[in-house]
Design a protein around this motif. Structure first.
Motif, PDB file in Angstrom:
ATOM      1  N   VAL A 113     -30.846 -17.796 -47.008  1.00 16.86           N
ATOM      2  CA  VAL A 113     -28.920 -18.387 -46.652  1.00 16.86           C
ATOM      3  C   VAL A 113     -28.964 -18.123 -45.349  1.00 16.86           C
ATOM      4  O   VAL A 113     -29.311 -16.951 -44.642  1.00 16.86           O
ATOM      5  CB  VAL A 113     -27.814 -17.450 -47.273  1.00 16.86           C
ATOM      6  CG1 VAL A 113     -26.857 -17.694 -46.588  1.00 16.86           C
ATOM      7  CG2 VAL A 113     -28.334 -17.592 -48.630  1.00 16.86           C
ATOM      8  N   GLY A 114     -29.523 -19.372 -44.336  1.00 14.83           N
ATOM      9  CA  GLY A 114     -28.843 -19.492 -42.920  1.00 14.83           C
ATOM     10  C   GLY A 114     -27.252 -19.311 -42.644  1.00 14.83           C
ATOM     11  O   GLY A 114     -26.595 -19.467 -43.055  1.00 14.83           O
ATOM     12  N   ILE A 115     -26.761 -17.845 -41.518  1.00 20.77           N
ATOM     13  CA  ILE A 115     -26.021 -18.120 -41.552  1.00 20.77           C
ATOM     14  C   ILE A 115     -25.427 -17.638 -40.135  1.00 20.77           C
ATOM     15  O   ILE A 115     -26.302 -17.277 -38.963  1.00 20.77           O
ATOM     16  CB  ILE A 115     -25.251 -16.417 -41.944  1.00 20.77           C
ATOM     17  CG1 ILE A 115     -25.909 -15.925 -43.600  1.00 20.77           C
ATOM     18  CG2 ILE A 115     -23.964 -16.301 -42.115  1.00 20.77           C
ATOM     19  CD1 ILE A 115     -25.955 -14.856 -44.384  1.00 20.77           C
ATOM     20  N   ASP A 116     -23.734 -17.974 -39.558  1.00 17.99           N
ATOM     21  CA  ASP A 116     -24.015 -18.332 -37.803  1.00 17.99           C
ATOM     22  C   ASP A 116     -22.369 -18.019 -38.091  1.00 17.99           C
ATOM     23  O   ASP A 116     -21.427 -17.602 -39.206  1.00 17.99           O
ATOM     24  CB  ASP A 116     -23.892 -19.717 -37.014  1.00 17.99           C
ATOM     25  CG  ASP A 116     -24.590 -19.404 -35.699  1.00 17.99           C
ATOM     26  OD1 ASP A 116     -24.123 -18.010 -35.452  1.00 17.99           O
ATOM     27  OD2 ASP A 116     -24.917 -19.594 -35.239  1.00 17.99           O
ATOM     28  N   GLY A 117     -21.883 -18.323 -36.838  1.00 18.26           N
ATOM     29  CA  GLY A 117     -19.916 -17.414 -37.098  1.00 18.26           C
ATOM     30  C   GLY A 117     -20.315 -16.101 -36.043  1.00 18.26           C
ATOM     31  O   GLY A 117     -20.461 -15.778 -36.322  1.00 18.26           O
ATOM     32  N   SER A 118     -19.039 -16.416 -35.754  1.00 17.23           N
ATOM     33  CA  SER A 118     -18.282 -14.617 -34.974  1.00 17.23           C
ATOM     34  C   SER A 118     -18.629 -13.773 -35.955  1.00 17.23           C
ATOM     35  O   SER A 118     -18.826 -12.480 -35.378  1.00 17.23           O
ATOM     36  CB  SER A 118     -17.748 -14.683 -34.036  1.00 17.23           C
ATOM     37  OG  SER A 118     -16.464 -15.551 -34.458  1.00 17.23           O
ATOM     38  N   VAL A 119     -17.208 -13.810 -36.214  1.00 17.60           N
ATOM     39  CA  VAL A 119     -17.620 -12.596 -38.417  1.00 17.60           C
ATOM     40  C   VAL A 119     -18.531 -11.812 -38.741  1.00 17.60           C
ATOM     41  O   VAL A 119     -18.512 -10.895 -38.495  1.00 17.60           O
ATOM     42  CB  VAL A 119     -16.458 -13.478 -38.888  1.00 17.60           C
ATOM     43  CG1 VAL A 119     -16.072 -12.211 -40.021  1.00 17.60           C
ATOM     44  CG2 VAL A 119     -14.885 -14.021 -38.819  1.00 17.60           C
TER      45      VAL A 119
END
Length: 450
Positions: free
Chosen positions: A391-397
């Motif tokens: 699962v590729g994940i990005d984002g500030s949280v």
């Protein structure tokens, strides 16, 4: 003091999702995904499951020089990326979009972007070359092909006329043609979730889910083409990338059974009331405000700060989501960051018991967000039913919250079917590198066909 602490914990219990509730959420999301994919049900579906027309993921053999354009807010980026054997060289520049252009005509917006593209190519000595470009466009988009995307509605302060309902790729092509001085082939349009998946898949070929948990929240995943009833593209390929737009999950009331008074207040005071309900329970744009509303209630009940709040505490939007991450970064028994945050909010009279309570509320809000995301990812993993998926994940949280990753891993492991393994992978610049990779894969395919 023990009594106040117990009441605070009871009041915070509304933010706890039971396993039974989580399983019900997964079941409802699964039904919405099926509706979004169906020919007869798509029009009325809340979770749209837009077809991206991306059927091939990077295989690591992509080579060459590509441009990428990342438009998703008040600034946009232009990048030039050189792909070699397992390495890439990337240079980029950020350009501002003046307010009068954000609210002016679509023609003026695309002319501005085309001018910046031309200037960027001059600066990087590729002005005379013909380059392929991948376009990340992080606004609600209905894709009708790999290079055709119809803007559904503007968000994030944009209101350019003559673009909603039109193909944004054509808008950019027309602006480039009006200039007549640069040769750019727009090979693909995508959103940032798709880019996250593509960026990770270049390094890890098991990556088949892309997730954003930042200012907003969304996910995309690889679906069997036969399940995508609206797909009218090239037949014969088994897989197709689907952009779920799952932030809208719950817009029809499907999440009302777990929403709190704080969620309803956040929604009532938002610019898109009744929309993006799941996103408002998860994302960085709203987490801090959910905490603030809970703290306000507890203060007014006389359970926090001796019943004395502050002007800032009672001011909407004053408790930033970054405060949640900072407060939860303190070690147990240490309230250094919490004290600094409360002092910034004019609450220097907070006791240690108050600080422990504030941290507890932060933990409740962020744990619920992580569990909602986990329910969504587990739902996708179970639907795909593959033995191992990255699962590729990005984002500030996800990047900056100290416990989000761990909370997600633990909960997903509980929720997936036996025999399914998942590996979270932090994306590196999905909206930039990912856009170039979509273009690179499209070029690889066209050269193979040719």
């Amino acid at each position: 003091m023990r009594q106040a602490r117990d009441v605070i914990r009871e009041e915070s219990e509304v933010l706890h999702l039971t396993d039974k509730q989580i399983k019900e959420i997964m079941s409802r999301l699964h039904n919405d995904l099926v509706k979004g994919l169906g020919k007869d049900t798509h029009a009325n579906s809340i979770v749209k499951c837009w077809i991206t027309y991306i059927q091939d993921l990077p295989n690591g053999k992509e080579r060459g020089k590509f441009l990428a354009l990342d438009l998703g807010g008040t600034n946009f980026r232009v990048l030039i990326i050189n792909l070699g054997a397992n390495h890439f060289d990337m240079q980029s520049k950020i350009y501002a979009i003046p307010n009068h252009i954000m609210t002016g005509s679509g023609v003026a917006l695309f002319d501005h972007i085309a001018e910046c593209l031309a200037n960027f190519m001059k600066e990087h000595d590729v002005y005379a070359e013909r380059l392929a470009l991948g376009f990340t466009f992080s606004f609600p988009l209905q894709q009708l092909g790999l290079t055709k995307g119809i803007l559904q509605r503007w968000t994030k302060g944009f209101s350019c006329s003559g673009v909603v309902g039109e193909d944004v790729v054509q808008g950019l092509k027309d602006a480039i043609a009006r200039r007549g001085d640069v040769q750019i082939d727009i090979c693909a349009i995508q959103n940032d979730t798709t880019g996250t998946l593509m960026s990770c898949a270049w390094k890890n070929h098991n990556c088949k889910i892309g997730l954003i948990v930042g200012t907003g929240s969304n996910a995309c995943y690889v679906e069997k083409t036969e399940n995508c009833e609206l797909f009218d593209g090239e037949p014969g390929k088994p897989d197709l990338l689907i952009n779920t737009e799952w932030g809208a999950f719950g817009d029809d009331g499907a999440l009302d059974f777990v929403r709190t008074e704080f969620d309803r207040e956040v929604d009532n005071n938002s610019i898109n009331k009744g929309k993006q309900i799941q996103e408002k329970m998860i994302s960085g744009m709203y987490m801090g405000e959910l905490v603030r509303l809970a703290l306000v209630k507890l203060t007014k009940m006389g359970l926090l700060f001796g019943g004395r709040g502050s002007d800032l505490l009672f001011q909407r939007g004053s408790f930033y989501t970054k405060y949640v991450s900072e407060i939860e970064s303190d070690k147990p028994g240490d309230f250094t960051s919490c004290m600094e945050v409360l002092e910034e909010l004019g609450l220097s009279h907070a006791s240690e018991a108050d600080m422990a309570a504030v941290r507890h509320v932060c933990e409740c809000v962020s744990r619920r967000a992580a569990h909602l995301v986990s329910a969504g990812i587990a739902c996708l993993l179970n639907k795909m039913n593959e033995p191992r998926v990255t699962v590729g994940i990005d984002g500030s949280v996800y990047r900056f919250h100290p416990h989000f990753h761990t909370l997600m891993c633990e909960k997903i492991a509980q929720l997936v079917r036996p025999g399914i393994q998942f590996d979270p992978m932090l994306s590196e610049d999905g909206s930039g590198r990912g856009a170039a990779l979509v273009a690179a894969v499209a070029c690889r395919q066209s050269s193979t066909v040719a």
